[in-house]
Design a protein around this motif. Structure first.
Motif, mmCIF file in Angstrom:
data_model
loop_
_atom_site.group_PDB
_atom_site.id
_atom_site.type_symbol
_atom_site.label_atom_id
_atom_site.label_comp_id
_atom_site.label_asym_id
_atom_site.label_seq_id
_atom_site.Cartn_x
_atom_site.Cartn_y
_atom_site.Cartn_z
ATOM 1 N N TYR A 26 0.658 -1.236 -0.024
ATOM 2 C CA TYR A 26 0.081 -0.075 0.068
ATOM 3 C C TYR A 26 0.815 1.219 0.101
ATOM 4 O O TYR A 26 0.438 2.147 -0.821
ATOM 5 C CB TYR A 26 -1.097 0.018 1.322
ATOM 6 C CG TYR A 26 -2.221 -0.715 0.985
ATOM 7 C CD1 TYR A 26 -3.229 0.202 0.686
ATOM 8 C CD2 TYR A 26 -2.298 -2.100 1.014
ATOM 9 C CE1 TYR A 26 -4.666 -0.481 0.787
ATOM 10 C CE2 TYR A 26 -3.602 -2.469 0.515
ATOM 11 C CZ TYR A 26 -4.766 -1.880 0.520
ATOM 12 O OH TYR A 26 -5.903 -2.506 0.433
ATOM 13 N N LEU A 27 1.786 1.442 0.905
ATOM 14 C CA LEU A 27 2.670 2.273 0.839
ATOM 15 C C LEU A 27 3.524 2.698 -0.428
ATOM 16 O O LEU A 27 3.645 3.839 -0.563
ATOM 17 C CB LEU A 27 3.778 2.440 2.025
ATOM 18 C CG LEU A 27 3.115 2.695 3.534
ATOM 19 C CD1 LEU A 27 3.872 2.000 4.628
ATOM 20 C CD2 LEU A 27 2.929 4.048 3.700
ATOM 21 N N LYS A 107 10.946 7.813 8.722
ATOM 22 C CA LYS A 107 9.979 8.923 9.646
ATOM 23 C C LYS A 107 8.918 8.304 10.157
ATOM 24 O O LYS A 107 8.322 8.597 11.156
ATOM 25 C CB LYS A 107 9.350 9.621 8.372
ATOM 26 C CG LYS A 107 10.251 10.546 7.827
ATOM 27 C CD LYS A 107 9.550 11.575 6.859
ATOM 28 C CE LYS A 107 10.518 12.311 5.667
ATOM 29 N NZ LYS A 107 10.981 11.272 4.667
ATOM 30 N N ARG A 108 8.673 6.822 9.982
ATOM 31 C CA ARG A 108 7.485 6.110 10.518
ATOM 32 C C ARG A 108 8.161 4.746 10.804
ATOM 33 O O ARG A 108 8.724 4.199 10.031
ATOM 34 C CB ARG A 108 6.258 6.252 9.872
ATOM 35 C CG ARG A 108 5.802 7.546 9.649
ATOM 36 C CD ARG A 108 5.042 8.056 10.987
ATOM 37 N NE ARG A 108 4.649 9.386 10.559
ATOM 38 C CZ ARG A 108 4.996 10.463 10.417
ATOM 39 N NH1 ARG A 108 6.488 10.614 10.636
ATOM 40 N NH2 ARG A 108 4.465 11.622 10.118
ATOM 41 N N ALA A 109 7.367 4.000 11.805
ATOM 42 C CA ALA A 109 7.914 2.474 12.058
ATOM 43 C C ALA A 109 6.611 1.854 12.108
ATOM 44 O O ALA A 109 5.577 2.361 12.732
ATOM 45 C CB ALA A 109 8.912 2.449 13.001
ATOM 46 N N VAL A 110 6.458 0.681 11.526
ATOM 47 C CA VAL A 110 5.500 -0.431 11.775
ATOM 48 C C VAL A 110 5.938 -1.799 12.393
ATOM 49 O O VAL A 110 6.667 -2.300 11.772
ATOM 50 C CB VAL A 110 4.621 -0.565 10.354
ATOM 51 C CG1 VAL A 110 3.486 -1.390 10.660
ATOM 52 C CG2 VAL A 110 4.323 0.600 9.724
ATOM 53 N N ILE A 111 5.360 -2.161 13.584
ATOM 54 C CA ILE A 111 5.517 -3.281 14.127
ATOM 55 C C ILE A 111 4.707 -4.389 13.559
ATOM 56 O O ILE A 111 3.352 -4.316 13.946
ATOM 57 C CB ILE A 111 5.453 -3.230 15.570
ATOM 58 C CG1 ILE A 111 6.196 -2.232 16.360
ATOM 59 C CG2 ILE A 111 5.789 -4.533 16.161
ATOM 60 C CD1 ILE A 111 7.599 -2.426 16.114
ATOM 61 N N ALA A 112 5.016 -5.292 12.776
ATOM 62 C CA ALA A 112 4.285 -6.154 12.190
ATOM 63 C C ALA A 112 4.868 -7.638 12.484
ATOM 64 O O ALA A 112 4.880 -8.548 11.491
ATOM 65 C CB ALA A 112 4.119 -6.010 10.506
ATOM 66 N N ILE A 294 -0.182 6.392 7.627
ATOM 67 C CA ILE A 294 1.130 7.010 7.340
ATOM 68 C C ILE A 294 1.056 8.123 6.117
ATOM 69 O O ILE A 294 1.943 8.919 6.457
ATOM 70 C CB ILE A 294 2.009 5.677 7.192
ATOM 71 C CG1 ILE A 294 1.956 5.023 8.646
ATOM 72 C CG2 ILE A 294 3.390 6.188 6.521
ATOM 73 C CD1 ILE A 294 2.635 3.755 8.405
ATOM 74 N N HIS A 295 0.535 7.546 5.010
ATOM 75 C CA HIS A 295 0.687 8.531 3.869
ATOM 76 C C HIS A 295 0.298 9.807 4.027
ATOM 77 O O HIS A 295 0.978 10.768 3.808
ATOM 78 C CB HIS A 295 -0.177 7.750 2.769
ATOM 79 C CG HIS A 295 -0.132 8.490 1.823
ATOM 80 N ND1 HIS A 295 0.894 8.862 0.701
ATOM 81 C CD2 HIS A 295 -1.269 9.031 0.917
ATOM 82 C CE1 HIS A 295 0.546 9.677 -0.021
ATOM 83 N NE2 HIS A 295 -0.778 9.775 -0.136
#
Length: 303
Positions: A26-27, A107-112, A294-295
């Motif tokens: 998606y990003l 800039k952003r972080a995602v815990i997956a 996030i976007h």
């Protein structure tokens, strides 16, 4: 050590399972620069075949699904690094993550990063997972166990609810305990009324025989099952978020808002690291929501 500064990367995704890869797709389609770091231990890879993921009526293996998502992500230019994030910390402008080959800034972080199901360390039980004789998710595949002989393995109090859930699909349910202990009321009454067996002897040994699992009990008897569902708990891989101060529940699942944001600014979480409903469809839904937020939270990236 090589270093990627936060200004050069929009998002770092920790974990390359269905949730992490969907978020990356998606990003990337939002024309954001994304890196996925994956240790290669996705729980989805253990699925011999699932029939409850929408669009795959004939079933799909976990590895096939992961391969398709990986290929799709790379089609949009997503970099996927096979490694483990050892440390994640907040810095000015976002986050820095340390791994074996250097430091990544975003800039952003995602815990997956998902979770790991606890097991007994029994090699026969572990090997049987690949044959579909040991399953962990009755929501995913209880339908395929219709009218089969099902063993539910765990403490009576912890495993009783899963045994009752599986009663929807079969009359032949046996609750196998490791300690030989009964459960309290009203659960004991519910199990009895549902016709679920609860042997007094405890389970002490397991072996695969053709398309069955043979369980040895402490009284010397043996029983055969078509499938066994362990209920032994899990380890949620949320430690990177928790160390940053992200709120979490007693099992370690990170608490998020409607946009998959944790209480740590810029830190998101998706999939099994968040939800007690361990479903691929749920994980990919989380990913779509998080990626879109996030976007929208980042500076415009007009062409």
């Amino acid at each position: 050590m090589p270093r990627v500064e936060p200004g050069g990367l929009d998002a770092l995704i920790v974990g390359g399972g269905p949730a992490g890869l969907t978020c990356a797709i998606y990003l990337a389609r939002y024309r954001r620069k994304v890196v996925v770091v994956d240790s290669g231990k996705s729980r989805a890879a253990l699925i011999p075949e699932t029939h409850n993921y929408p669009g795959f009526a004939d079933g799909v293996t976990g590895t096939s699904l992961l391969e398709a998502l990986t290929l799709q992500a790379r089609t949009y230019g997503v970099e996927i690094i096979g490694d483990r994030i050892a440390e994640l910390q907040r810095v000015e402008g976002g986050f820095e993550a340390r791994y074996s080959r250097g430091i990544i800034g975003a800039k952003r972080a995602v815990i997956a990063s998902g979770l790991v199901d606890r097991d007994l360390g029994d090699p026969d039980l572990r090997e049987a997972v690949g044959h579909g004789l040991v399953r962990y998710c009755p929501i995913c595949d209880g339908f395929e166990a219709t009218d089969l002989r099902i063993g539910v393995l765990g403490s009576a109090n912890d495993a009783g609810a899963k045994a009752l859930f599986l009663r929807t699909f079969s009359r032949q349910i046996t609750l196998l305990t490791l300690d030989g202990k009964d459960c309290g009321e009203p659960l004991s009454r519910e199990l009895s009324e549902a016709g679920i067996r609860l042997p007094k002897a405890r389970a002490v040994g397991f072996r695969r025989q053709d398309k069955q699992m043979i369980v040895s009990l402490s009284d010397g008897t043996v029983e055969a099952f078509d499938v066994i569902y362990p209920v032994l708990g899990c380890e949620v891989r949320s430690e990177l978020g928790r160390k940053l101060g992200a709120r979490h529940n007693d099992t370690g699942c990170l608490e998020v808002d409607a946009h998959q944001r944790t209480n740590v600014p810029g830190l998101y979480s998706v999939g099994d690291a968040v939800s007690d409903l361990h479903q691929i469809a749920v994980a990919t839904g989380h990913a779509a929501v998080a990626a879109t937020d996030i976007h929208n939270s980042l500076p415009r990236n007009f062409r």
